[in-house]
Design a protein around this motif. Sequence first.
Motif, PDB file in Angstrom:
ATOM      1  N   UNK A   1     -24.792  49.129 -36.015  1.00  0.00           N
ATOM      2  CA  UNK A   1     -24.829  48.092 -37.176  1.00  0.00           C
ATOM      3  C   UNK A   1     -23.712  48.448 -38.009  1.00  0.00           C
ATOM      4  N   UNK A   2     -22.828  49.508 -38.266  1.00  0.00           N
ATOM      5  CA  UNK A   2     -21.895  49.800 -39.232  1.00  0.00           C
ATOM      6  C   UNK A   2     -20.450  49.171 -38.879  1.00  0.00           C
ATOM      7  N   UNK A   3     -20.331  48.919 -37.639  1.00  0.00           N
ATOM      8  CA  UNK A   3     -19.075  48.551 -37.091  1.00  0.00           C
ATOM      9  C   UNK A   3     -18.865  48.497 -35.715  1.00  0.00           C
ATOM     10  N   UNK A   4     -17.550  48.695 -35.343  1.00  0.00           N
ATOM     11  CA  UNK A   4     -17.269  48.703 -33.863  1.00  0.00           C
ATOM     12  C   UNK A   4     -17.509  50.126 -33.271  1.00  0.00           C
ATOM     13  N   UNK A   5     -18.056  50.249 -32.276  1.00  0.00           N
ATOM     14  CA  UNK A   5     -18.416  51.701 -31.745  1.00  0.00           C
ATOM     15  C   UNK A   5     -17.719  51.614 -30.272  1.00  0.00           C
ATOM     16  N   UNK A   6     -17.626  52.699 -29.594  1.00  0.00           N
ATOM     17  CA  UNK A   6     -17.074  52.917 -28.286  1.00  0.00           C
ATOM     18  C   UNK A   6     -17.395  51.813 -27.306  1.00  0.00           C
ATOM     19  N   UNK A   7     -18.525  51.220 -27.302  1.00  0.00           N
ATOM     20  CA  UNK A   7     -19.191  50.598 -26.553  1.00  0.00           C
ATOM     21  C   UNK A   7     -18.900  48.957 -26.706  1.00  0.00           C
ATOM     22  N   UNK A   8     -18.773  48.670 -28.150  1.00  0.00           N
ATOM     23  CA  UNK A   8     -18.701  47.315 -28.489  1.00  0.00           C
ATOM     24  C   UNK A   8     -17.032  47.006 -28.924  1.00  0.00           C
ATOM     25  N   UNK A   9     -16.232  48.106 -29.137  1.00  0.00           N
ATOM     26  CA  UNK A   9     -14.763  47.872 -29.385  1.00  0.00           C
ATOM     27  C   UNK A   9     -14.143  47.168 -28.049  1.00  0.00           C
ATOM     28  N   UNK A  10     -13.128  46.328 -28.200  1.00  0.00           N
ATOM     29  CA  UNK A  10     -12.459  45.764 -27.194  1.00  0.00           C
ATOM     30  C   UNK A  10     -11.057  45.326 -27.684  1.00  0.00           C
ATOM     31  N   UNK A  11      -9.992  45.030 -26.945  1.00  0.00           N
ATOM     32  CA  UNK A  11      -8.837  44.602 -27.300  1.00  0.00           C
ATOM     33  C   UNK A  11      -8.646  43.259 -26.354  1.00  0.00           C
ATOM     34  N   UNK A  12      -7.660  42.531 -26.835  1.00  0.00           N
ATOM     35  CA  UNK A  12      -7.024  41.362 -26.279  1.00  0.00           C
ATOM     36  C   UNK A  12      -6.205  41.671 -25.062  1.00  0.00           C
ATOM     37  N   UNK A  13      -6.123  40.788 -24.301  1.00  0.00           N
ATOM     38  CA  UNK A  13      -5.333  41.088 -22.992  1.00  0.00           C
ATOM     39  C   UNK A  13      -3.852  41.341 -23.509  1.00  0.00           C
ATOM     40  N   UNK A  14      -3.122  41.990 -22.828  1.00  0.00           N
ATOM     41  CA  UNK A  14      -1.439  42.281 -23.027  1.00  0.00           C
ATOM     42  C   UNK A  14      -1.062  41.091 -22.947  1.00  0.00           C
ATOM     43  N   UNK A  15       0.059  40.723 -23.818  1.00  0.00           N
ATOM     44  CA  UNK A  15       1.144  39.626 -23.670  1.00  0.00           C
ATOM     45  C   UNK A  15       2.296  39.933 -22.675  1.00  0.00           C
ATOM     46  N   UNK A  16       2.582  41.349 -22.480  1.00  0.00           N
ATOM     47  CA  UNK A  16       3.417  41.782 -21.770  1.00  0.00           C
ATOM     48  C   UNK A  16       3.264  41.904 -20.230  1.00  0.00           C
ATOM     49  N   UNK A  17       4.223  41.850 -19.420  1.00  0.00           N
ATOM     50  CA  UNK A  17       3.903  41.953 -17.832  1.00  0.00           C
ATOM     51  C   UNK A  17       3.390  43.218 -17.580  1.00  0.00           C
ATOM     52  N   UNK A  18       2.586  43.183 -16.325  1.00  0.00           N
ATOM     53  CA  UNK A  18       2.116  44.649 -15.855  1.00  0.00           C
ATOM     54  C   UNK A  18       3.100  45.437 -15.584  1.00  0.00           C
ATOM     55  N   UNK A  19       3.077  46.701 -15.922  1.00  0.00           N
ATOM     56  CA  UNK A  19       4.078  47.964 -15.348  1.00  0.00           C
ATOM     57  C   UNK A  19       3.540  48.115 -13.998  1.00  0.00           C
ATOM     58  N   UNK A  20       4.615  48.533 -13.209  1.00  0.00           N
ATOM     59  CA  UNK A  20       4.348  49.088 -11.646  1.00  0.00           C
ATOM     60  C   UNK A  20       4.911  50.571 -11.722  1.00  0.00           C
ATOM     61  N   UNK A  21       3.985  51.517 -11.165  1.00  0.00           N
ATOM     62  CA  UNK A  21       4.387  52.990 -10.929  1.00  0.00           C
ATOM     63  C   UNK A  21       4.524  53.351  -9.669  1.00  0.00           C
TER      64      UNK A  21
END
Length: 99
Positions: free
Chosen positions: A41-61
């Motif tokens: 209830x206090x704020x984002x936790x490990x389970x609820x936190x998320x980020x928007x998709x990256x606007x940069x192209x995918x990196x290849x390794x």
Amino acid sequence: MPPPLPPAPGKKKKKTRGDHFKLRFRKNFHALLEEQNLSAGEGPSYVTACAAPSSLPQRHFCTVCGLPSHYTCVSCGARYCCVRCLATHQETRCLKWTV
């Protein structure tokens, strides 16, 4: 070589500092559930936190050494970074066998 002798009665196994804290601060399942419900209830936790998709192209390794790669194997599509990694890939890792 004779088998090791059992510890003498009266001598205890030497405990490390971590063992003390594990025993002193251990929590049962009910306490862990309470802690999880309070933090939700206090704020984002490990389970609820998320980020928007990256606007940069995918990196290849490189699949062989893990460095950034610019080239792709013609037969299986795996990535590689140099001729040496290509040779290693073709000898051992290439999934498309040619007949």
